[in-house]
Each structure stands twice: as C-alpha cells, then as structure tokens.
Motif scaffolding. Structure first.
Motif, short mmCIF file in Angstrom:
data_model
loop_
_atom_site.label_atom_id
_atom_site.label_comp_id
_atom_site.label_asym_id
_atom_site.label_seq_id
_atom_site.Cartn_x
_atom_site.Cartn_y
_atom_site.Cartn_z
N ALA A 104 0.58 -1.14 -0.20
CA ALA A 104 0.46 -0.09 -0.01
C ALA A 104 0.72 1.23 0.43
O ALA A 104 0.25 2.14 -0.49
CB ALA A 104 -0.69 -0.29 1.08
N THR A 105 2.09 1.41 0.92
CA THR A 105 3.05 2.26 0.97
C THR A 105 3.78 2.26 0.03
O THR A 105 5.22 3.01 -0.25
CB THR A 105 3.00 2.65 2.49
N PHE A 106 4.06 1.33 -0.90
CA PHE A 106 5.31 0.91 -1.62
C PHE A 106 6.82 1.10 -1.08
O PHE A 106 7.16 1.79 -1.53
CB PHE A 106 5.56 2.50 -2.46
N CYS A 107 6.76 1.05 -0.12
CA CYS A 107 8.07 0.61 0.87
C CYS A 107 7.99 -0.72 1.15
O CYS A 107 7.82 -1.88 1.75
CB CYS A 107 7.43 0.87 2.53
N LEU A 108 9.25 -0.98 0.52
CA LEU A 108 10.33 -2.18 0.64
C LEU A 108 11.11 -2.11 1.98
O LEU A 108 12.23 -3.09 2.40
CB LEU A 108 10.96 -2.42 -0.41
N ASP A 109 11.38 -1.21 2.81
CA ASP A 109 12.27 -1.83 3.83
C ASP A 109 11.12 -2.15 5.30
O ASP A 109 9.42 -2.46 6.14
CB ASP A 109 11.55 -0.08 4.66
N LYS A 110 12.34 -3.27 5.96
CA LYS A 110 11.24 -4.15 6.80
C LYS A 110 10.86 -3.33 8.02
O LYS A 110 9.67 -4.36 8.56
CB LYS A 110 12.51 -4.73 7.16
N ASP A 111 11.28 -2.49 8.31
CA ASP A 111 11.06 -1.52 9.62
C ASP A 111 9.33 -1.13 9.54
O ASP A 111 8.34 -1.22 9.98
CB ASP A 111 11.68 -0.47 10.01
N ALA A 112 8.82 -1.45 8.40
CA ALA A 112 7.36 -0.98 7.87
C ALA A 112 6.78 -2.21 7.70
O ALA A 112 5.15 -2.12 7.63
CB ALA A 112 7.61 -0.37 6.93
N ASP A 159 -2.27 -6.99 10.90
CA ASP A 159 -1.52 -5.50 11.12
C ASP A 159 -3.46 -5.51 10.45
O ASP A 159 -3.57 -5.41 9.27
CB ASP A 159 -0.62 -5.58 9.94
N ASP A 160 -3.96 -4.27 11.23
CA ASP A 160 -5.03 -3.91 10.87
C ASP A 160 -5.19 -2.44 10.09
O ASP A 160 -6.37 -2.82 9.17
CB ASP A 160 -6.09 -3.52 12.04
N LEU A 161 -4.38 -2.48 9.78
CA LEU A 161 -4.25 -1.37 8.98
C LEU A 161 -5.16 0.11 8.50
O LEU A 161 -5.71 0.43 7.85
CB LEU A 161 -4.16 -2.22 7.31
N SER A 162 -5.48 0.34 10.07
CA SER A 162 -6.39 1.47 10.51
C SER A 162 -5.55 3.10 9.65
O SER A 162 -6.21 4.06 10.76
CB SER A 162 -6.76 1.29 11.85
N ASP A 163 -4.54 2.45 10.68
CA ASP A 163 -4.34 4.18 9.88
C ASP A 163 -3.69 4.73 8.97
O ASP A 163 -2.94 5.74 8.31
CB ASP A 163 -2.57 4.18 10.55
N LEU A 164 -3.97 3.54 7.08
CA LEU A 164 -3.66 4.51 6.06
C LEU A 164 -4.83 4.77 5.06
O LEU A 164 -5.93 4.95 6.17
CB LEU A 164 -3.86 2.40 5.19
N ASN A 165 -4.42 5.90 5.10
CA ASN A 165 -5.24 6.56 4.43
C ASN A 165 -6.41 6.15 3.24
O ASN A 165 -5.76 5.01 2.73
CB ASN A 165 -5.69 7.92 3.26
N ALA A 166 -7.65 6.25 2.31
CA ALA A 166 -8.17 5.66 1.49
C ALA A 166 -7.47 5.36 0.70
O ALA A 166 -7.59 4.42 0.00
CB ALA A 166 -9.19 7.28 1.32
N VAL A 167 -6.64 6.03 -0.41
CA VAL A 167 -5.50 6.27 -1.47
C VAL A 167 -5.31 4.66 -1.10
O VAL A 167 -5.28 3.50 -1.71
CB VAL A 167 -4.72 6.93 -1.80
N GLN A 168 -4.33 4.54 0.29
CA GLN A 168 -3.82 3.19 0.36
C GLN A 168 -3.96 2.24 0.66
O GLN A 168 -3.94 0.79 0.31
CB GLN A 168 -2.79 3.80 1.63
N MET A 169 -5.74 2.71 1.25
CA MET A 169 -6.40 1.24 1.78
C MET A 169 -6.92 0.45 -0.34
O MET A 169 -7.32 -0.63 -0.15
CB MET A 169 -8.02 1.26 1.97
#
Length: 96
Positions: A29-37, A43-53
């Motif tokens: 969703a965030t185009f992040c390949l960082d292991k820390d992410a 993960d309930d993903l509740s903090d993602l915005n509408a575009v990311q969801m």
C-alpha cells in the motif's frame, strides 16, 4: 488479510522477498520495501488513508487473479475455523 499461495525467490533474491512470511499489505500500500514498515503478525491497517487502502484492494485483486487463495490472517483472539471452499469464499467476500 488474504493469504495466497505462491513462491518468492529466496530472500534476498527478489524485490518482494522481504514480504515472505509477513503481511505484505502495508508495504504494498505504501510502496515501502523497508523491513521496519512490515509486521510479522496481523496488521489492522487502520492508520492507512483511503488511497493506500484502495491500493491494498487493487493488489489483492491482482494476486487473486494469478495465485490461489488459501486463507486469511486471523485477528488477535479470533479462533481458526475449518471451512469448505464455498464457505471460505463467502466469508472472504463479506470482509471486502
């Protein structure tokens, strides 16, 4: 989150090897390949915005077209159940 069955090249060999054994939804969703992410558990993903969801849903549709759906991640405290293929599909469609 859906679990699909497919093989990654062994990490660190492919660009998506970081997702092996993890919920890849946030990274996709965030185009992040960082292991820390990424998270190793639900993960309930509740903090993602509408575009990311929407991106999560688009990735899921693409994967479902190409790979076999084999299950879903359980929320903490949720009990596993055995379903027939038809029941599992109905249950999965309710969550979309």
């Amino acid at each position: 989150m859906s679990i699909i069955s497919f093989s990654f090249p062994p990490p660190p060999a492919g660009p998506y090897g970081i997702f092996a054994g993890r919920d890849a939804s946030r990274g996709l969703a965030t185009f992040c390949l960082d292991k820390d992410a990424l998270k190793d558990e639900y993960d309930d993903l509740s903090d993602l915005n509408a575009v990311q969801m929407e991106s999560v849903r688009e990735w899921e549709m693409q994967f479902k077209e190409k790979y076999d759906y084999v299950g879903r991640l359980l929320k903490p405290g949720e009990e596993p159940s055995e379903y027939t293929d038809e029941e599992d599909t109905k249950d999965h469609n309710k969550q979309d």
